[in-house]
Design an enzyme around this catalytic site. Structure first.
Site, PDB file in Angstrom:
ATOM      1  N   ALA A  62       1.168  -1.219  -0.419  1.00 19.01           N
ATOM      2  CA  ALA A  62       0.264   0.202   0.008  1.00 19.01           C
ATOM      3  C   ALA A  62       0.692   1.294  -0.052  1.00 19.01           C
ATOM      4  O   ALA A  62       2.307   1.399   0.565  1.00 19.01           O
ATOM      5  CB  ALA A  62      -1.160   0.299   1.560  1.00 19.01           C
ATOM      6  N   GLY A 101       0.290  -5.377   0.562  1.00 16.01           N
ATOM      7  CA  GLY A 101      -0.989  -5.252  -0.613  1.00 16.01           C
ATOM      8  C   GLY A 101      -0.319  -5.918  -1.589  1.00 16.01           C
ATOM      9  O   GLY A 101      -1.094  -6.194  -1.859  1.00 16.01           O
ATOM     10  N   GLU A 104      -0.928  -9.408  -1.191  1.00 12.40           N
ATOM     11  CA  GLU A 104      -2.170  -9.591  -1.164  1.00 12.40           C
ATOM     12  C   GLU A 104      -2.712  -9.886  -2.252  1.00 12.40           C
ATOM     13  O   GLU A 104      -3.469 -10.666  -2.592  1.00 12.40           O
ATOM     14  CB  GLU A 104      -2.601  -8.425   0.335  1.00 12.40           C
ATOM     15  N   GLU A 124       4.074  -5.239   7.349  1.00 11.88           N
ATOM     16  CA  GLU A 124       3.552  -4.392   8.014  1.00 11.88           C
ATOM     17  C   GLU A 124       3.595  -4.576   9.417  1.00 11.88           C
ATOM     18  O   GLU A 124       3.592  -3.405  10.120  1.00 11.88           O
ATOM     19  CB  GLU A 124       1.519  -4.599   7.815  1.00 11.88           C
TER      20      GLU A 124
HETATM   21  C1  HSC Z   1       0.706  -2.249   3.193  1.00 15.95           C
HETATM   22  O1  HSC Z   1       1.290  -2.851   2.548  1.00 15.95           O
HETATM   23  C2  HSC Z   1      -0.750  -2.123   4.316  1.00 15.95           C
HETATM   24  C3  HSC Z   1      -1.446  -3.543   3.168  1.00 15.95           C
HETATM   25  O2  HSC Z   1      -1.961  -4.454   4.014  1.00 15.95           O
HETATM   26  C4  HSC Z   1      -2.406  -2.829   2.665  1.00 15.95           C
HETATM   27  C5  HSC Z   1      -3.889  -2.263   3.350  1.00 15.95           C
HETATM   28  C6  HSC Z   1      -5.717  -1.642   2.978  1.00 15.95           C
HETATM   29  C7  HSC Z   1      -6.243  -1.683   3.922  1.00 15.95           C
HETATM   30  C8  HSC Z   1      -7.096  -1.359   3.767  1.00 15.95           C
HETATM   31  C9  HSC Z   1      -8.128  -1.219   5.053  1.00 15.95           C
HETATM   32  C10 HSC Z   1      -9.524  -0.251   4.285  1.00 15.95           C
HETATM   33  N1  HSC Z   1       4.265   3.310   0.087  1.00 15.95           N
HETATM   34  O3  HSC Z   1      13.360   2.131  -0.026  1.00 15.95           O
HETATM   35  P1  HSC Z   1      13.454   3.099  -0.516  1.00 15.95           P
HETATM   36  C11 HSC Z   1       9.376   4.990  -1.287  1.00 15.95           C
HETATM   37  S1  HSC Z   1       1.960  -1.397   3.953  1.00 15.95           S
HETATM   38  C12 HSC Z   1       5.439   4.726  -0.392  1.00 15.95           C
HETATM   39  O4  HSC Z   1      14.934   3.613   0.114  1.00 15.95           O
HETATM   40  P2  HSC Z   1      14.757   0.558  -1.540  1.00 15.95           P
HETATM   41  C13 HSC Z   1      10.207   5.246  -0.273  1.00 15.95           C
HETATM   42  O5  HSC Z   1      10.139   6.383   0.814  1.00 15.95           O
HETATM   43  C14 HSC Z   1       3.324  -1.518   3.526  1.00 15.95           C
HETATM   44  N2  HSC Z   1       5.957   5.180  -0.742  1.00 15.95           N
HETATM   45  O6  HSC Z   1      14.474   2.034  -2.010  1.00 15.95           O
HETATM   46  C15 HSC Z   1      11.643   6.354  -1.069  1.00 15.95           C
HETATM   47  O7  HSC Z   1      10.933   6.826  -1.385  1.00 15.95           O
HETATM   48  P3  HSC Z   1      11.721   8.491  -1.829  1.00 15.95           P
HETATM   49  C16 HSC Z   1       3.598  -2.990   3.316  1.00 15.95           C
HETATM   50  C17 HSC Z   1       7.335   3.306  -0.623  1.00 15.95           C
HETATM   51  O8  HSC Z   1      14.945  -0.257  -3.214  1.00 15.95           O
HETATM   52  C18 HSC Z   1      11.647   4.620  -2.289  1.00 15.95           C
HETATM   53  O9  HSC Z   1      10.093   4.161  -2.212  1.00 15.95           O
HETATM   54  N3  HSC Z   1       4.917  -2.613   2.107  1.00 15.95           N
HETATM   55  C19 HSC Z   1       6.261   2.198  -0.812  1.00 15.95           C
HETATM   56  O10 HSC Z   1      15.607   0.163  -1.094  1.00 15.95           O
HETATM   57  C20 HSC Z   1      12.391   4.029  -2.866  1.00 15.95           C
HETATM   58  O11 HSC Z   1      11.714   3.283  -1.503  1.00 15.95           O
HETATM   59  C21 HSC Z   1       6.573  -2.280   2.830  1.00 15.95           C
HETATM   60  O12 HSC Z   1       6.491  -1.908   4.308  1.00 15.95           O
HETATM   61  C22 HSC Z   1       5.397   2.572   0.046  1.00 15.95           C
HETATM   62  N4  HSC Z   1       4.727   1.351   0.497  1.00 15.95           N
HETATM   63  O13 HSC Z   1      13.254  -0.186  -1.156  1.00 15.95           O
HETATM   64  C23 HSC Z   1       7.641  -2.152   2.087  1.00 15.95           C
HETATM   65  N5  HSC Z   1       7.694   1.274  -0.303  1.00 15.95           N
HETATM   66  O14 HSC Z   1      12.752   8.174  -2.952  1.00 15.95           O
HETATM   67  C24 HSC Z   1       8.585  -0.494   1.987  1.00 15.95           C
HETATM   68  C25 HSC Z   1       8.700   2.876  -0.648  1.00 15.95           C
HETATM   69  O15 HSC Z   1      10.748   9.395  -1.557  1.00 15.95           O
HETATM   70  N6  HSC Z   1       8.653  -0.729   1.113  1.00 15.95           N
HETATM   71  N7  HSC Z   1       8.379   4.222  -1.238  1.00 15.95           N
HETATM   72  O16 HSC Z   1      12.813   8.969  -0.559  1.00 15.95           O
HETATM   73  C26 HSC Z   1      10.629  -0.756   1.314  1.00 15.95           C
HETATM   74  O17 HSC Z   1      10.949  -1.709   2.136  1.00 15.95           O
HETATM   75  C27 HSC Z   1      11.591  -0.306   0.226  1.00 15.95           C
HETATM   76  O18 HSC Z   1      11.139   0.592   0.202  1.00 15.95           O
HETATM   77  C28 HSC Z   1      11.614  -1.542  -0.941  1.00 15.95           C
HETATM   78  C29 HSC Z   1      12.685  -0.739  -1.603  1.00 15.95           C
HETATM   79  C30 HSC Z   1      12.265  -3.082  -0.319  1.00 15.95           C
HETATM   80  C31 HSC Z   1       9.821  -2.348  -1.382  1.00 15.95           C
END
Ligand code: HSC
Ligand code: NAD
Length: 689
Positions: A62, A101, A104, A124
């Protein structure tokens, strides 16, 4: 503009999720997914679909930036209901990251193809939430509750190959991913296979599993909300009722995402990334680090060598003589053995890493290294001699780094002919485990040097924060200040175990006195002696207690006594310490008035914040959030409180300022409010925004 592209490859529709850089599921992606499924259903030429990510990676989850803002429909769980319910087979094709997500989405598709190195995970929990789009319900139905709990509670991704082993991935794509997914889609159509939906599976589990998991983690999850909700949600998945499980998951997600704990954890997620952005580096590029050298095979040198080798970098480990070297190598082998015994690394991985470390006593071993990290005694003369040698032995363009915790980087750099290549790399003990690295910029450190060290930290799986070259850098400067304040509480009649208990109650894994005992009291003692010898003034709130303890031979855990008495690793209260505290109080004339637990926590935190504000004003820390990253990753500050500076913003900077003014009135010198705090109190934000 984020979008989901719809193309056809013959009779297979290809849905491409495109939102660089990580394909996060912004509102446009959710809407695009809903529209693409509708189009698939009404497209007479499409018999099945492949969902794939643009840019060689699937979906990182997400869009975290949307959390805490008003909901923008369609909600992801609803979009995924449509995906799962589709009447045409949908195959998910995964390369790179399928996280949160993203995974998911994959779980809602009917078949999954992945590259062996794909990263599949539900991280998450690290953001203080639980999977909110069916992850807690679909994953246990696919791979069983035990494995699913492990993945969701740890937040750690597994590889595509491991996912294949668990039955999460149906086909591993050794070659071209898209082609493999298209081939599977065609096969499914040709064989007229019935659509398989994760929701129809049964989540197997031993009913005792959940109680066991709760009991095992009771201490670790103190202060957290999400892990408990995860256990409840997965337990529901094993009790049937997919819809009931989904409804529970959604409500639990909403409860968590609006919690202060999750706000704090999201702050740290973005803070960690902000710390990597360093103004003034221009287009400086990190140099590749193919080989490294570590000088000094003591506590830190061994850990640093292991951190490098664990990341696949060959290391030459240098000592002054064969005896010292043999001691270091034996200690390193023991560390590797322990890591295998504890299950934190596999025997083959440990052996491979260990084989990358080459012990040496000859400077010739330095010639091939792209970086040398010095970890010899904390003594300026010794360090300068080592740097003169490094300067002579290392190739042009190599980086010369020092692990000093207190010394002036510029004075060390002055012992070389290339101060632009000199930088501080302040690792934390144990260096192969702790995630923080303070990169210390000297007056002459070149942008390329800084960029290289920041990139190296990432390769090592660490989080680097840039600090200015100031006494104690960021972390120890703050530690010094709140350590002094905690000592004053002892003079007032509190015991170390009372103060530690209060801090543990706040969420620190260990109290300050226990921590100092573990690190060794003699190190700081020597530093104080050094300062006194240089005629530097004694800070106003520095107590004589630590000196008295050291003079009595109490150096902490290693000598069997410090602020506590030790039975092995067990810290026990010791009346002798109380006597030393009383002696110090009598000498200074400190009035006896034991602070309350709340007062202890307030004074420690306010001391941290005031000191942090000074570091910001001096430019030693680039931003408040950098200080938070230092404290969460280097000093065990509870991540669900977001670090001291975030904590202060949440309390209200003006509230913290009032408290500090109160302490100033009560205790005088040492508590003058930092001018930056006074300036920013009205806006309530460190960035003044
Ligand atoms: C989730 O998914 C919840 C779900 O269950 C859905 C829920 C829905 C519920 C609805 C209910 C009604 N979002 O890390 P980097 C940006 S929670 C936004 O330097 P890397 C990051 O800030 C999510 N931005 O790259 C950075 O921006 P900047 C679960 C995100 O290659 C740029 O992308 N997922 C983002 O070293 C590059 O990132 C996670 O926790 C995101 N999700 O690593 C994964 N992810 O350039 C989080 C990244 O402006 N992400 N950005 O500074 C990571 O672990 C790492 O970013 C990667 C890439 C391993 C993907
Ligand atoms: P240590 O005493 O355990 O190890 C120092 C090692 O350096 C010894 O094995 C010694 O033989 C070797 N050595 C001394 N002179 C040498 C030379 N000229 N060439 C090669 N080897 C030499 O010390 P440590 O705790 O590992 O600390 C090392 C450095 O790391 C210090 O600068 C210290 O301030 C810093 N540091 C320590 C910690 C910690 O928690 N111990 C944390 C961060 C930084």
């Amino acid at each position: 503009m984020p979008e989901v592209q719809y193309h056809r490859d013959g009779d297979i529709a290809v849905l491409t999720i495109d939102n660089p850089p990580v394909n996060a599921i912004a509102q446009a992606i959710r809407a695009g997914l809903v529209a693409a499924i509708a189009r698939l259903e009404s497209d007479p030429a499409a018999r099945a679909a492949v969902v794939i990510g643009a840019g060689g990676t699937f979906v990182a989850g997400a869009d975290i930036k949307e959390f805490g803002k008003p909901a923008q429909p369609p909600a992801l769980p609803d979009a995924l209901d449509l995906v799962e319910a589709a009447t045409k087979p949908i195959i998910c094709a995964i390369a790179g990251n399928a996280l949160g997500g993203g995974l998911e989405i994959a779980l809602a598709c009917h078949w999954r193809v992945a590259t062996p190195k794909a990263r599949l995970g539900l991280p998450e929990v690290t953001l203080g939430i639980l999977p909110g789009a069916g992850g807690t319900q679909r994953l246990p139905r696919l791979i069983g509750a035990e494995q699913a709990l492990e993945m969701i509670l740890s937040g750690k991704p597994i590889s595509g190959s491991a996912g294949h082993g668990l039955g999460l991935i149906d086909v591993l794509a050794e070659g071209d991913l898209r082609a493999a997914a298209l081939a599977l889609a065609r096969q499914v159509v040709a064989e007229n296979r019935p659509i398989r939906r994760s929701r129809d599976g049964v989540a197997e589990a031993d009913p005792a599993l959940f109680q066991q998991v709760l009991a095992r983690n009771a201490r670790k999850w103190q202060g957290l909300k999400a892990p408990f909700k995860i256990v409840d949600a997965v337990r529901l998945a094993t009790q049937g009722g997919f819809r009931a499980g989904l409804a529970f998951e959604r409500q639990a997600f909403l409860d968590c995402v609006t919690s202060p704990e999750s706000r704090a954890q999201r702050h740290i997620f973005f803070a960690e990334r902000a710390a990597q952005k360093i103004p003034g580096l221009g287009d400086a590029k990190a140099r590749p680090i193919g080989r490294a050298a570590v000088v000094g095979a003591g506590t830190m040198g061994i850990g640093i060598a292991m951190a490098l080798a664990n990341a696949g970098i060959p290391v030459a480990l240098l000592e002054t003589n064969e005896d010292a070297l043999a001691r270091g190598v034996a200690q390193m082998a023991a560390q590797y053995r322990i890591s295998v015994e504890r299950g934190s690394s596999r025997a083959d991985q440990a052996a491979r890493a260990q084989a990358l470390i080459t012990p040496a006593t000859d400077d010739g071993a330095l010639a091939a290294a792209d970086i040398a990290i010095e970890a010899v005694f904390e003594d300026m003369d010794v360090k300068r001699q080592v740097f003169t040698r490094l300067d002579r032995a290392m190739k042009p363009g190599a980086i010369l780094a020092t692990n000093t915790s207190t010394l002036d980087i510029d004075a060390i750099a002055a012992a070389t002919t290339r101060p632009e290549a000199v930088v501080g790399t302040h690792f934390f003990s144990p260096a192969q485990i702790m995630r923080l690295l303070e990169a210390v910029r000297g007056r002459h450190s070149a942008p390329e040097t800084i960029a290289t060290v920041m990139a190296l930290a990432k390769t090592l799986g660490k989080v680097a924060v840039l600090s200015g070259n100031a006494d104690g850098f960021i972390g120890n400067r703050i530690l010094q200040r709140y350590g002094d304040e905690a000592d004053m509480m002892l003079e007032e009649g509190a015991t170390p175990w009372q103060v530690d208990e209060a801090l543990i109650g706040f969420g620190l894994p260990m109290g300050i006195f226990r921590m100092r005992d573990l690190a060794g009291l003699d190190v700081a003692w020597r530093i104080r002696q050094g300062r006194a010898a240089r005629g530097l003034p004694v800070p106003p709130r520095q107590s004589a207690i630590p000196d008295l303890l050291c003079e009595a031979g109490r150096f902490g855990q290693k000598s069997g006594a410090g602020f506590y008495r030790y039975d092995g690793r067990n810290a026990l209260p010791d009346p002798e310490v109380v006597a030393h505290c009383q002696a110090a109080a009598a000498a200074r004339g400190t009035a006896s008035q034991v602070p309350s637990a709340a007062d202890m926590v307030d004074r420690v935190l306010c001391a941290m914040v005031n000191s942090g504000a000074e570091l910001l004003a001096e430019g030693v820390a680039l931003r408040a959030s950098d200080i938070d990253v230092v404290y969460v990753y280097g000093y065990g500050f509870p991540v669900y409180r977001g670090g001291p500076m975030f904590w202060a913003e949440q309390q209200g900077l003006s509230v913290v300022l009032d408290k500090i003014r109160g302490f100033h009135a009560r205790y005088g010198a040492g508590w003058a409010p930092a001018p930056l705090l006074v300036e920013r109190a009205a806006s309530g934000r460190w960035d003044g925004g």
